[in-house]
Design a protein around this motif. Sequence first.
Motif, short mmCIF file in Angstrom:
data_model
loop_
_atom_site.label_atom_id
_atom_site.label_comp_id
_atom_site.label_asym_id
_atom_site.label_seq_id
_atom_site.Cartn_x
_atom_site.Cartn_y
_atom_site.Cartn_z
N GLN A 185 11.33 -8.54 6.61
CA GLN A 185 10.16 -8.58 6.70
C GLN A 185 9.51 -7.67 5.60
O GLN A 185 8.72 -7.84 4.68
CB GLN A 185 9.81 -8.22 7.93
CG GLN A 185 9.22 -9.07 9.24
CD GLN A 185 7.75 -9.38 9.18
OE1 GLN A 185 7.17 -9.63 8.30
NE2 GLN A 185 8.27 -11.22 9.31
N ILE A 186 9.85 -6.34 5.85
CA ILE A 186 9.37 -5.21 4.91
C ILE A 186 10.32 -5.09 3.56
O ILE A 186 9.65 -3.92 2.41
CB ILE A 186 9.23 -3.80 5.37
CG1 ILE A 186 10.95 -3.61 6.04
CG2 ILE A 186 7.98 -4.05 6.57
CD1 ILE A 186 10.76 -2.25 6.82
N ASN A 224 -0.58 -4.54 7.00
CA ASN A 224 -0.08 -5.30 7.54
C ASN A 224 0.80 -4.31 8.54
O ASN A 224 1.76 -3.46 8.19
CB ASN A 224 1.60 -5.31 6.48
CG ASN A 224 1.10 -6.05 5.51
OD1 ASN A 224 0.84 -7.24 5.09
ND2 ASN A 224 0.98 -4.92 3.56
N ARG A 225 0.52 -4.93 9.93
CA ARG A 225 1.32 -4.51 11.50
C ARG A 225 2.36 -5.69 11.83
O ARG A 225 1.82 -6.82 12.01
CB ARG A 225 -0.30 -3.51 11.98
CG ARG A 225 -0.99 -2.92 11.25
CD ARG A 225 -2.20 -2.74 12.11
NE ARG A 225 -3.93 -3.49 11.25
CZ ARG A 225 -4.78 -4.45 11.77
NH1 ARG A 225 -5.14 -3.37 13.35
NH2 ARG A 225 -5.67 -5.10 11.57
N ILE A 226 3.33 -4.69 12.10
CA ILE A 226 3.89 -5.49 12.51
C ILE A 226 4.30 -4.89 13.96
O ILE A 226 4.32 -3.45 14.36
CB ILE A 226 5.30 -4.98 11.43
CG1 ILE A 226 5.13 -5.71 10.52
CG2 ILE A 226 6.52 -5.49 12.40
CD1 ILE A 226 5.81 -5.00 9.00
N THR A 241 0.89 1.21 3.75
CA THR A 241 0.41 -0.50 3.50
C THR A 241 0.80 -1.29 4.69
O THR A 241 1.00 -2.52 4.87
CB THR A 241 1.03 -1.01 2.94
OG1 THR A 241 2.69 -0.83 2.33
CG2 THR A 241 0.52 -0.27 1.02
N HIS A 242 2.30 -0.72 5.46
CA HIS A 242 2.99 -1.80 6.67
C HIS A 242 3.37 -0.47 8.16
O HIS A 242 3.97 0.52 7.72
CB HIS A 242 4.68 -2.32 5.64
CG HIS A 242 4.67 -3.71 4.57
ND1 HIS A 242 3.83 -3.08 3.98
CD2 HIS A 242 4.91 -4.56 5.07
CE1 HIS A 242 3.84 -3.97 2.84
NE2 HIS A 242 4.20 -4.97 3.55
N ILE A 281 5.49 2.61 3.72
CA ILE A 281 6.10 2.22 5.12
C ILE A 281 5.88 3.61 5.89
O ILE A 281 5.97 4.04 5.97
CB ILE A 281 7.11 1.79 5.00
CG1 ILE A 281 7.67 0.69 3.94
CG2 ILE A 281 7.89 0.92 6.60
CD1 ILE A 281 9.10 -0.18 3.88
N TYR A 339 8.04 6.49 2.68
CA TYR A 339 8.55 6.06 4.62
C TYR A 339 7.65 7.14 4.99
O TYR A 339 7.61 8.08 4.67
CB TYR A 339 9.26 5.46 5.00
CG TYR A 339 10.81 5.97 5.03
CD1 TYR A 339 10.73 6.96 5.66
CD2 TYR A 339 11.19 6.30 3.91
CE1 TYR A 339 12.39 7.48 5.48
CE2 TYR A 339 12.16 6.99 3.45
CZ TYR A 339 12.92 8.07 4.58
OH TYR A 339 13.54 8.53 4.58
N LYS A 363 3.93 0.13 -1.89
CA LYS A 363 4.61 -0.11 -1.07
C LYS A 363 4.45 1.41 0.04
O LYS A 363 5.31 1.60 -0.72
CB LYS A 363 5.24 -1.57 -0.76
CG LYS A 363 5.41 -1.69 0.62
CD LYS A 363 6.78 -2.73 1.13
CE LYS A 363 6.68 -4.01 0.25
NZ LYS A 363 7.83 -4.58 0.92
#
Length: 198
Positions: free
Chosen positions: A194-195, A166-168, A148-149, A15, A98, A13
């Motif tokens: 969520q993450i 994964n778009r928030i 990925t997010h 971010i 991140y 992952k």
Amino acid sequence: IFLFEKILASGKKIIGFDLDGVFLDFSELKQRIAKERGFAVELHETPAEIYETLIPHDILEDIKKHIYYFEGAHALSVPLMPGARESLERVHKSGIPYALMSRRRSGETAIAVLERHGLWPAYFNETNAFFVKTREDKDLVAQKLGVTHFIDDEQKVLDAIPSVPNRILFDFLGAFLDTARYPRVGSWDELMEQILSR
């Protein structure tokens, strides 16, 4: 970038965070400056996608100069979102890589604000902060890093980064409760659920 390339190869992952409207809370400042120019704007109308429909273009451009750049006294006064610093510390300690991806004419003011809040260079610095000119540029950076997010307060930006699975939507004012096209969170606590839990 080399660190991100190694992580990308491992399938982990990664971010990506937007800055304005996710870390920095411009809502009261945007409301106040609009009022100074004769426009009544409610707090829930201050997200960019709504705000930009309420203010004439020439006045909006002037407001942006005062909010986002050194051309006004407001640029460094914007507060952090509640829980942002503590949540970033959690992400940092988790070991999940991140990055910051912000659409800014120049990163100079953004870096100054991050320094003021103690987030630069401890959490964001030249290795993981990217200042771009367009929404589509964010997707290019996301692809290069293998994000990925991604978290943003604008759905138009999320539309423009299809490479991220994964778009928030960060919607702390509840402005898009009924119109969100993406999974939405209303706070940093919700975002952490969520993450960090998946």
